[in-house]
Structure formats: structure tokens, C-alpha cells
Design a protein around this motif. Structure first.
Motif, PDB file in Angstrom:
ATOM      1  N   UNK A  89       0.884  -1.503   0.003  1.00  0.00           N
ATOM      2  CA  UNK A  89       0.198  -0.041   0.191  1.00  0.00           C
ATOM      3  C   UNK A  89       0.963   0.963  -0.174  1.00  0.00           C
ATOM      4  N   UNK A  90       1.789   1.311   0.281  1.00  0.00           N
ATOM      5  CA  UNK A  90       3.254   2.330   0.348  1.00  0.00           C
ATOM      6  C   UNK A  90       4.136   1.744  -0.310  1.00  0.00           C
ATOM      7  N   UNK A  91       5.629   2.737  -0.365  1.00  0.00           N
ATOM      8  CA  UNK A  91       6.458   2.332  -0.919  1.00  0.00           C
ATOM      9  C   UNK A  91       7.329   3.470   0.313  1.00  0.00           C
ATOM     10  N   UNK A  92       8.229   2.574   0.659  1.00  0.00           N
ATOM     11  CA  UNK A  92       9.185   3.449   2.053  1.00  0.00           C
ATOM     12  C   UNK A  92      10.243   3.654   1.553  1.00  0.00           C
ATOM     13  N   UNK A  93      10.978   5.380   1.768  1.00  0.00           N
ATOM     14  CA  UNK A  93      12.223   5.699   1.341  1.00  0.00           C
ATOM     15  C   UNK A  93      13.267   5.550   2.199  1.00  0.00           C
ATOM     16  N   UNK A  94      13.903   4.280   1.930  1.00  0.00           N
ATOM     17  CA  UNK A  94      15.117   4.437   3.326  1.00  0.00           C
ATOM     18  C   UNK A  94      16.552   5.552   3.310  1.00  0.00           C
ATOM     19  N   UNK A  95      16.540   6.705   3.914  1.00  0.00           N
ATOM     20  CA  UNK A  95      17.371   7.864   3.643  1.00  0.00           C
ATOM     21  C   UNK A  95      18.336   7.677   4.579  1.00  0.00           C
ATOM     22  N   UNK A  96      19.139   6.452   4.973  1.00  0.00           N
ATOM     23  CA  UNK A  96      20.313   6.756   5.864  1.00  0.00           C
ATOM     24  C   UNK A  96      21.141   8.487   5.526  1.00  0.00           C
ATOM     25  N   UNK A  97      21.556   8.550   7.533  1.00  0.00           N
ATOM     26  CA  UNK A  97      22.517   9.726   7.147  1.00  0.00           C
ATOM     27  C   UNK A  97      23.609   9.575   6.295  1.00  0.00           C
ATOM     28  N   UNK A  98      23.954  10.560   5.687  1.00  0.00           N
ATOM     29  CA  UNK A  98      24.132  11.137   3.847  1.00  0.00           C
ATOM     30  C   UNK A  98      25.537  11.327   4.492  1.00  0.00           C
ATOM     31  N   UNK A  99      27.055  10.410   4.292  1.00  0.00           N
ATOM     32  CA  UNK A  99      28.396  10.863   4.948  1.00  0.00           C
ATOM     33  C   UNK A  99      28.877  11.057   3.294  1.00  0.00           C
ATOM     34  N   UNK A 100      29.751  12.485   3.458  1.00  0.00           N
ATOM     35  CA  UNK A 100      30.469  13.376   2.777  1.00  0.00           C
ATOM     36  C   UNK A 100      31.016  11.680   1.242  1.00  0.00           C
ATOM     37  N   UNK A 101      31.209  11.163   1.974  1.00  0.00           N
ATOM     38  CA  UNK A 101      32.406   9.968   0.961  1.00  0.00           C
ATOM     39  C   UNK A 101      31.489   9.246   0.362  1.00  0.00           C
ATOM     40  N   UNK A 102      29.940   9.328   0.672  1.00  0.00           N
ATOM     41  CA  UNK A 102      28.881   8.373   0.144  1.00  0.00           C
ATOM     42  C   UNK A 102      28.397   9.275  -0.764  1.00  0.00           C
ATOM     43  N   UNK A 103      28.290  10.699  -1.218  1.00  0.00           N
ATOM     44  CA  UNK A 103      27.545  11.608  -2.009  1.00  0.00           C
ATOM     45  C   UNK A 103      28.257  13.051  -2.806  1.00  0.00           C
ATOM     46  N   UNK A 113      38.339  23.504   8.516  1.00  0.00           N
ATOM     47  CA  UNK A 113      39.324  22.740   8.210  1.00  0.00           C
ATOM     48  C   UNK A 113      39.087  21.123   9.155  1.00  0.00           C
ATOM     49  N   UNK A 114      38.720  21.817  10.541  1.00  0.00           N
ATOM     50  CA  UNK A 114      38.173  21.180  12.060  1.00  0.00           C
ATOM     51  C   UNK A 114      37.387  20.898  11.260  1.00  0.00           C
ATOM     52  N   UNK A 115      36.508  20.951  10.829  1.00  0.00           N
ATOM     53  CA  UNK A 115      35.723  20.607  11.015  1.00  0.00           C
ATOM     54  C   UNK A 115      35.216  19.177  10.008  1.00  0.00           C
ATOM     55  N   UNK A 116      35.274  19.382   8.657  1.00  0.00           N
ATOM     56  CA  UNK A 116      36.018  18.397   7.979  1.00  0.00           C
ATOM     57  C   UNK A 116      36.615  17.873   8.178  1.00  0.00           C
ATOM     58  N   UNK A 117      38.125  17.950   9.373  1.00  0.00           N
ATOM     59  CA  UNK A 117      38.746  17.083   9.441  1.00  0.00           C
ATOM     60  C   UNK A 117      37.885  15.940  10.759  1.00  0.00           C
ATOM     61  N   UNK A 118      37.118  16.516  11.621  1.00  0.00           N
ATOM     62  CA  UNK A 118      36.005  16.193  12.707  1.00  0.00           C
ATOM     63  C   UNK A 118      34.847  14.801  11.732  1.00  0.00           C
ATOM     64  N   UNK A 119      34.427  15.444  10.722  1.00  0.00           N
ATOM     65  CA  UNK A 119      33.859  14.463   9.631  1.00  0.00           C
ATOM     66  C   UNK A 119      34.084  12.991   9.609  1.00  0.00           C
ATOM     67  N   UNK A 120      36.175  12.910   9.339  1.00  0.00           N
ATOM     68  CA  UNK A 120      36.380  11.950   8.508  1.00  0.00           C
ATOM     69  C   UNK A 120      36.973  11.334   9.291  1.00  0.00           C
ATOM     70  N   UNK A 121      37.314  12.099  10.194  1.00  0.00           N
ATOM     71  CA  UNK A 121      36.964  10.845  11.974  1.00  0.00           C
ATOM     72  C   UNK A 121      36.044  10.092  12.111  1.00  0.00           C
ATOM     73  N   UNK A 122      34.882  10.649  12.217  1.00  0.00           N
ATOM     74  CA  UNK A 122      33.673  10.101  12.619  1.00  0.00           C
ATOM     75  C   UNK A 122      33.686   8.931  11.390  1.00  0.00           C
TER      76      UNK A 122
END
Length: 413
Positions: free
Chosen positions: A135-149, A398-407
Motif C-alpha cells: 500500500x506504500x513505498x518507503x524511501x530509506x535515506x540513512x544519514x548521508x556521509x560525504x564519502x557516500x555522496x 578545516x577542523x570540521x572537515x577533519x572531524x567528519x573524516x574521523x567520524x
């Protein structure tokens, strides 16, 4: 069709070092009761299932025991669960083949085919109704990390990559659906205009990127089940785009949040209603202050005494915020002595000086505890201490980008 929307369980979370497993167990027991009572067709869990990318064994047991019990009680129930920014997408997906036997779909990552086309099929999940038909279609969108998009086929623009994912998935869903089938999106993201709990929500903003616009979800989407923000809220006032919020308060800043799940009713592709179901609070959070020490000691004296017949696990967590005129080396000892025999559990003492109260509030310095600072705030303060000037925007990016890479590295299996 009836759906239940929940998110941000943060299984395994601790409050200033104190385990929350009892509270999570109470919530999951209550949620099983709601499944029995409401008999939904699907349960949507919109990310941050765990509190860390490497959750404890107990936290994982809580999740999988719940899924098994939910399936035993409602064999026709479909569960859709996505990874949030606190989760490891790989870990969420790891038991996927087993969970699908329990009608549970766990999506942690987006993938691209060799020609740079989004693998939409794995992110589209049919939701059967009571008659067994989709009766419905679910579009699953997990958290999108930079490396994925971002990358060779997608370019380097993070927000543009997110837009491509949404556009491709929605187009695939619209091609698959029939006119009487609803499109339901489940996403873990920070939408523009959302109200944030700074104490417990890890920033998703990367560099100069802004929060995501609600326009990513066009009118063909009947309902958007969001996770990440812990305060229940609509996005841009739209009933169909909602954060349900966290089921328990994850910090003292969330004491007054109406913790809840959402019950969603649809007729075909039409959204009929969205109703909150309030989650009972198994353990209270109590904050005393900010006030002078003498005032706080008097208030502590009025607290109820320990009931030896009551379960100690139900005693409230206590935060004490003291306003001082001068340093008090024995502050903790005085407070702990006063609290002996009281039916509360002290988890945090914060101190501020009377002469700095107004300035502290303006500068955001009151009650300076490392566990209350975001990494960006801590970096900015260290920079100021070391160099005597505020950190400039490019360095902070630059710090935020580095932090995201660590995550991202933490999230790898």
C-alpha cells in the motif's frame, strides 16, 4: 495504513557516566505494548538507534530482542530502520539477511552502481497493508556521509550530492508506485529551521554547508519520518514532515521535551492524521539551580527521603547548578553530604561565579563542562587561549572537515 514513527533511541547512552539501560528497557517494553494495542502495519525507526558506532553488547541485545519480540507479537509487521550519524551504517546492515526473515529492513548506507547511478532498488521497501498487498513505498535515506555522496561521478559538493540522492530515489519511487500507493520517506538529517538540543545532538553541518531544505521532499511524498533532532517538531510547519523526537531525555536540556512517538494514518496516498503518543518517563531528571549554595542546601533538605521498598533504579537523576561568590574547594563534599539519604542520584555539579553570570550567558561559558561542549566549541576556546584571537572561518571549516573524516573512519566496520 497505520505507521508508528520513532527515532533517536541512542541505545547504550550514558548520562554523565551513568548507564541508561533501565530507561531504554522501559521504553522498549512500552513500545511493544503500543504495537499490541495499535496494530500498525509498519514501524519506522529513523536513525541513531545506538549512541555510538561501537555499541555495547547489552545495547545490541536490547535492539535485537525487541525486533524478535515485535515479530512474535505482530508477524505481519514491517520494520524499517536506518542508520543515523551516531550509528555505523555497516554495523546496522550487518545482520540484514537474518533481520529480513523477521520482516525488518536495516539500511545504513547508499550505494552507487558502476555507471554512477544510485542503487535505488535497495533503498525502496514495499509496505504491505492488512490485506498483504503493498500500500506504500518507503524511501530509506540513512544519514548521508560525504564519502557516500561525493566523488568521481558526483563532484565535490556535499549538498549537491545529497540533492542527487533524493532526486534519484524519489524518481525511482514515483516510477514504481501505482496511483493509490503512498510514498513514505524515512531520513536522518538536520532540516533547516529545526530546533536543536546542543547538549546531546552531534552537529551534522559540515564546513559552510547549511541544514537541508524541506524542498528535497516534494509533494508526492505523503509523509517524511525524520530523525536527529530530539525535540518533536514539524519542519516549516508542515504536518507531513516531522521529527518525532527522542523517547527519553538524553541531556538535562531536554527535561521539558514531550517525549513521544507518532502514529500516522493514511488512506491511499492521502495523509489523514499524525497523532503523538506520549512515552511515560521511567526515570525523572531534576535540576536544582542555578542558585547560591545556601539556597540549594535548603532545597536539598526538602527532597524526599529514600524509600527502602522502592526500586533505586527509578530515582531521578540530579543536576545541581551552584552560583558562587568565591571558590568552594569542598563544594562537592558539602552537596554529597546534604544528599545522603535523599531519593535522587547526583550526576553533575556545575558552578558559575555571580560576577560572571550575565557575561557567561552572553558568551556561552556558564557551567563549563567538557561533556557539554561540541568539538567545534572546544576547538574555538583552545584556539583563543593559545593565540589570543578568535579562530577564523577557514580554519574552523578545516577542523570540521577533519572531524567528519574521523567520524567516517569510526563508522567503518
Amino acid at each position: 495504513m497505520r505507521l508508528l514513527h520513532t527515532s533517536d533511541w541512542h541505545l547504550g547512552q550514558s548520562l554523565h557516566g551513568q548507564d541508561r539501560d533501565y530507561e531504554h528497557a522501559c521504553f522498549l517494553r512500552w513500545l511493544l505494548g503500543q504495537l499490541d494495542k495499535r496494530r500498525p502495519d509498519a514501524l519506522l525507526i529513523a536513525g541513531d538507534v545506538f549512541d555510538t558506532v561501537n555499541p555495547t553488547v547489552k545495547a545490541q541485545e536490547r535492539l535485537y530482542d525487541f525486533i524478535v519480540q515485535a515479530h512474535e507479537r505482530l508477524p505481519a509487521l514491517t520494520i524499517v530502520m536506518i542508520a543515523g550519524n551516531h550509528d555505523s551504517g555497516s554495523r546496522i546492515e550487518l545482520p540484514g539477511p537474518l533481520m529480513r526473515r523477521l520482516r525488518t529492513h536495516a539500511l545504513g548506507r547508499v550505494m552507487w552502481l558502476d555507471d554512477g547511478v544510485l542503487d535505488s532498488e535497495r533503498l525502496l521497501i514495499g509496505l504491505p497493508g492488512a490485506n498483504g498487498e503493498v500500500q506504500a513505498w518507503c524511501l530509506a535515506l540513512p544519514f548521508l556521509r560525504p564519502a557516500e555522496v561525493t566523488g568521481a561521478h558526483l563532484g565535490d559538493d556535499y549538498l549537491q550530492g545529497i540533492g542527487q540522492v533524493h532526486g534519484a530515489l524519489i524518481a525511482a519511487a514515483e516510477a514504481k508506485r501505482t496511483p493509490d500507493q503512498a510514498l513514505i520517506a524515512i531520513s536522518h538529517a538536520h532540516m533547516a529551521g529545526g530546533s536543536v538540543s546542543m547538549d546531546s545532538e552531534r552537529s551534522l553541518i559540515i564546513g559552510s554547508a547549511e541544514a537541508l531544505p524541506a524542498s528535497l521532499f516534494g509533494q508526492s511524498i505523503s509523509y517524511v519520518a525524520l530523525g536527529h533532532l530530539h525535540k518533536p517538531q514539524k519542519v516549516n510547519g508542515e504536518t507531513r514532515i516531522r521529527y518525532c523526537g527522542s523517547p527519553i531525555p538524553l541531556s538535562f536540556s531536554e527535561i521539558d521535551y514531550p517525549h513521544q512517538i507518532l502514529e500516522v494514518e493514511l488512506q491511499g496516498a492521502e495523509l489523514l492524521s499524525v497523532e503523538p503518543l506520549l512515552v511515560p518517563r521511567a526515570v525523572g531528571l531534576l535540576r536544582l539551580g542555578p542558585a547560591p549554595l545556601a539556597t540549594l542546601l535548603a532545597r536539598i533538605a526538602e527532597l524526599p527521603e529514600v524509600d527502602l521498598l522502592a526500586d533505586a533504579l527509578t530515582q531521578p537523576w540530579l543536576e545541581v547548578r551552584v552560583v558562587l561568590d568565591e571558590p568552594q574547594p569542598d563544594l562537592r563534599q558539602q552537596l554529597e553530604t546534604a544528599l545522603q539519604g535523599k531519593a535522587v542520584r547526583l550526576v553533575r555539579i556545575g558552578a558559575e561565579y555571580a560576577g560572571r553570570q550575565g557575561q557567561d550567558e552572553e558568551d556561552g561559558l556558564a557551567l563549563l563542562d567538557l561533556d557539554q561542549l561540541t568539538p567545534q566549541e572546544l576547538f574555538s576556546r583552545v584556539w583563543l587561549d593559545n593565540y589570543g584571537t578568535a579562530v577564523d572561518a577557514p580554519t574552523l571549516e578545516d577542523f570540521e572537515q577533519l572531524l567528519q573524516e574521523v567520524h567516517n573512519e569510526e563508522a567503518q566496520p
